[in-house]
Design an enzyme around this catalytic site. Structure first.
Site, mmCIF file in Angstrom:
data_model
loop_
_atom_site.group_PDB
_atom_site.id
_atom_site.type_symbol
_atom_site.label_atom_id
_atom_site.label_comp_id
_atom_site.label_asym_id
_atom_site.label_seq_id
_atom_site.Cartn_x
_atom_site.Cartn_y
_atom_site.Cartn_z
ATOM 1 C CG ASP A 434 -4.789 2.053 3.849
ATOM 2 O OD1 ASP A 434 -5.780 1.847 3.601
ATOM 3 O OD2 ASP A 434 -3.636 1.492 3.279
ATOM 4 C CG ASP A 631 0.567 0.585 1.703
ATOM 5 O OD1 ASP A 631 -0.755 0.731 1.997
ATOM 6 O OD2 ASP A 631 0.906 -0.605 1.520
#
Length: 744
Positions: A434, A631
């Site tokens: 990500d 996250d």
């Protein structure tokens, strides 16, 4: 559903573990019962409305083992283990006190005969005093048999229940040697015979076995040092303010919302939020990060971290089992109790191994007897096979390596949630990252200030920072934070107005300030034609125009910058032969700019949150073993879809719960470290399994007399006992090499 992890007592080998699993799973209401031989714990899940824990304990006790739940801090699994080790050591000392003189008494005559020495002390000569010799050896052997009675009790109980274990092999072999010697003693007494005895065989085997068990228990204790270190981090007391007074109380009495006082050099008792003061905190024992972290009012405190240089007060937010440290300990304990897929092969083999060994021992002894050898020779073969062929090393090969591997990870801020992700990680071919908060910091920073000729960089920054003080926009917050770092305290603007979708307008020191995008400038007739803005935009930065008194003053660029360690971490993954893909919802231009800075070649941009898991699935459909690193809440489905989900430790709780590996440090270096740790752990497990299998493949034929057939040596039962003990200890020593591995 109730989940418990009691400590098991009385286990000696992998067969014991399998027997306990079998009896536990038979109980109605038990959902799962998984034994870890390395930690000597039972991962138990059951329906308390159908069966109680006490009923499960009684079922396990009926087959010769014990289950223990710590009832207080003092009654921990470590205490139980220490008691067991003390018992083993006492058994060894008593056994040795009788076995050493017994061995001298029985072996000295044979040694002297072998050396050609005619003189033998009459009392030791079995030819002259056969009855005295036999009774003396019997008297010295009985205490050794007695102090090791647990071996016979457990061994024959499991044997008669059809679930023999290591104790069954030892008990059967030594009892055969003892009873045969007893028979020969009777012949000497009543038939005037002059027989030699095998008492020392039984005594020496039992003494060596109990020494081997002690050494094994000691080595096992070293494999679980990571848990002990983690549990030892928390202070025992805390200084709290109650009714205006500072009191020192045991940590278990600290409550949520208590105000805690911590001075320089002291440990933080629990988790909380700073309410006054500022300091630097050493969090290395939890995150692996060596640099102290600055803390001021409003910042989070992690329990067990060390206050370095300032006195602070903070409000307790999590205590007891809810603290970060307690959760980490629970995570590591669960991981060490879980089984890796590679362990299943060893479990299956060791579960049937003892039955096969007993049959082989009897057949080998019978075959030699039928071939013309006497009963003593055949007995030696039978006892040697029973003693040497124990599946201990096989059973310890995997769980102990997982214990040390997960513990090593925890010491470096890498929390691995079980044996399966630890095993799978070494196969990873593609790592999907990500962008925001993973590759980048996750919050904007000022990257460039470009002032027009009549203005200076500092003037533009100071006025822009004052103007943005009343703004709630993240880009404005970045400018304010950068301004404070350069100029300290900033005054408030005299007037402030937010213009939706365009920017802000403020009055400062009789100056009219405009900060925003092209639309805002065009609305006020301020020219924006500049090459610099396009260059900044192509670099993935957001250019914000600044105007002072309706005159274009310059540009402040803000961007979510990549973390300092991201580029090196991604380069390391490439060196390991792993393909790196960045997956983000950002626009293509920004995503490609960030990827270029980080050294990532493959970018999937403008991906909706719900599509991230689908992209991971597409990579898997191409035959790739995929790890997803993220996250945020929107990363959770992709973390679950991936073969290994890796969460950044400073991310959201949802992401951390969805992942199988958590990086407490919050940077990407932990990804390559986790994969490297997996590779080293799996290599260690394969070495252990190879030597455990090789040991039995070579040892059993030698014990059966394969070398003797071709004029070689005949393996004595005592040598077999040494070899059996050494096999387990050697596996554990190999496992302990993992503790010295440096993660790169």
């Amino acid at each position: 559903m109730t989940t418990l992890t009691p400590t098991i007592s009385g286990m000696t080998c992998a067969a014991c573990a399998r027997n306990i699993e079998r009896i536990v799973k038979k109980q109605e209401g038990v959902i799962s019962g998984q034994v870890n031989l390395g930690t000597e714990k039972l991962n138990l899940e059951f329906d308390e409305s159908i069966i109680s824990f006490e009923a499960i304990v009684k079922a396990v006790e009926r087959v010769g083992f014990g289950l223990h739940l710590p009832v207080a801090e003092e009654n921990s699994a470590a205490d139980i283990k220490a008691d067991e080790m003390a018992i083993l050591w006492r058994r060894f000392i008593v056994s040795a006190i009788f076995t050493i003189p017994l061995t001298i008494f029985s072996m000295l005559p044979m040694t002297l005969y072998y050396l050609g020495l005619e003189w033998i002390p009459p009392q030791l000569d079995p030819m002259h005093f056969p009855v005295f010799n036999g009774i003396a050896q019997l008297v010295m052997t009985v205490p050794v048999m007695y102090v090791n009675r647990a071996c016979f009790r457990n061994g024959f109980r499991t044997l008669f229940q059809g679930r023999p274990n290591m104790d069954s092999l030892i008990a059967k072999g030594t009892l055969v040697a003892f009873l045969y010697s007893l028979w020969l003693t009777g012949e000497n007494m009543f038939l005037d015979a002059h027989n030699m005895f095998y008492y020392e065989t039984a005594a020496v085997i039992l003494t060596l076995i109990v020494l081997g068990k002690y050494m094994e228990a000691k080595a096992k204790g070293r494999t679980s040092e990571a848990i002990k270190k983690l549990m030892g981090l928390a202070p025992k007391t805390a200084k709290v303010i109650r009714n205006g007074e500072e009191l020192e109380v045991p940590i278990k009495y600290v409550e949520v919302d208590d105000i805690i006082v911590v001075r320089p050099g002291e440990k933080m008792p629990v988790d909380g939020i700073v309410t006054s003061g500022q300091t630097a905190v050493d969090e290395s024992m939890l995150t692996g990060e060596s640099m102290p972290v600055n803390k001021t009012v409003g910042d989070q405190i992690i329990g067990a971290s060390i206050n370095k240089n300032g006195a602070i007060q903070y409000r307790a937010t999590k205590v007891g089992k809810d603290t970060v440290l307690a959760q980490i300990v629970k995570l590591v304990e669960d991981a060490q109790t879980s089984k890796a897929p590679i362990a299943r092969l060893a479990d299956i083999i060791s579960g049937h191994f003892v039955h096969v060994v007993i049959a082989v021992a009897i057949l080998a002894g019978a075959a030699w007897f039928i071939s013309g050898q006497d009963i003593a020779f055949s007995l030696t073969i039978l006892v040697s096979v029973l003693v040497i062929a124990c599946p201990c090393a096989l059973g310890l090969a995997t769980p102990t390596a997982i214990m040390v591997g997960t513990g090593k990870g925890a010491e470096n801020g890498i929390l691995i949630k079980g044996g399966e992700p630890l095993e799978t990680a070494h196969k990873i071919q593609t790592v999907v990252l990500d962008k925001t908060g993973t590759v980048t910091e996750g919050k904007p920073h000022v990257t460039n200030i470009i002032a027009n000729e009549e203005f200076s960089d500092d003037e533009i920054l100071r006025l822009a920072a004052i103007a943005e003080k009343s703004s709630e926009h993240p880009l404005g917050e970045a400018i304010v934070n950068y301004g404070r770092s350069k100029f300290g305290t900033l005054p408030d603007p005299q007037h402030f107005n937010s213009i939706t979708g365009q920017g802000i307008e403020a009055q400062i020191e009789d100056k009219n300030i405009l900060i925003g995008n092209k639309k805002l400038m065009e609305a006020h007739g301020i020219p924006t034609a500049t090459h610099d803005a396009d260059v900044l935009a192509n670099e993935g930065k957001t250019p914000m125009y600044v105007a002072i008194n309706n005159t274009a003053a310059g540009i402040i660029a803000v961007a979510d910058v990549i973390k300092p360690t991201s580029k090196a971490a991604i380069q390391r993954l490439g060196e390991m032969g792993i393909n790196v893909v960045m997956l983000t919802g950002d626009n293509k231009r920004t995503a490609e700019a960030v990827a270029k800075q980080a050294g990532i070649k493959t970018v999937l941009s403008e991906v909706l949150p719900g599509e991230k898991a689908e992209n991971v699935k597409n990579l898997q459909s191409q035959g790739q073993i995929v790890a997803m690193v993220g996250d945020g809440i929107n990363d959770a489905p992709a973390l679950v879809q991936a073969d290994v989900g890796i969460a950044i430790g400073n991310g959201t709780d949802v992401a951390i719960e969805s992942a199988e590996i958590v990086l407490m440090r919050g940077d990407l270096q932990g990804v390559s470290q986790a994969i490297y740790l997996s590779k080293r752990t799996m290599r260690n497990i394969r070495q252990n399994l190879f030597w455990a299998f090789a040991y039995n493949v070579l040892g059993i034929p030698i014990a059966m007399g394969a070398l003797y057939l071709f004029g070689g040596m005949l393996l004595s039962p005592m040598v077999a006992a040494v070899a059996m003990s050494f096999s387990s200890v050697s596996v554990l020593l190999n496992v302990l090499r993992l503790k010295r591995v440096k993660l790169v």
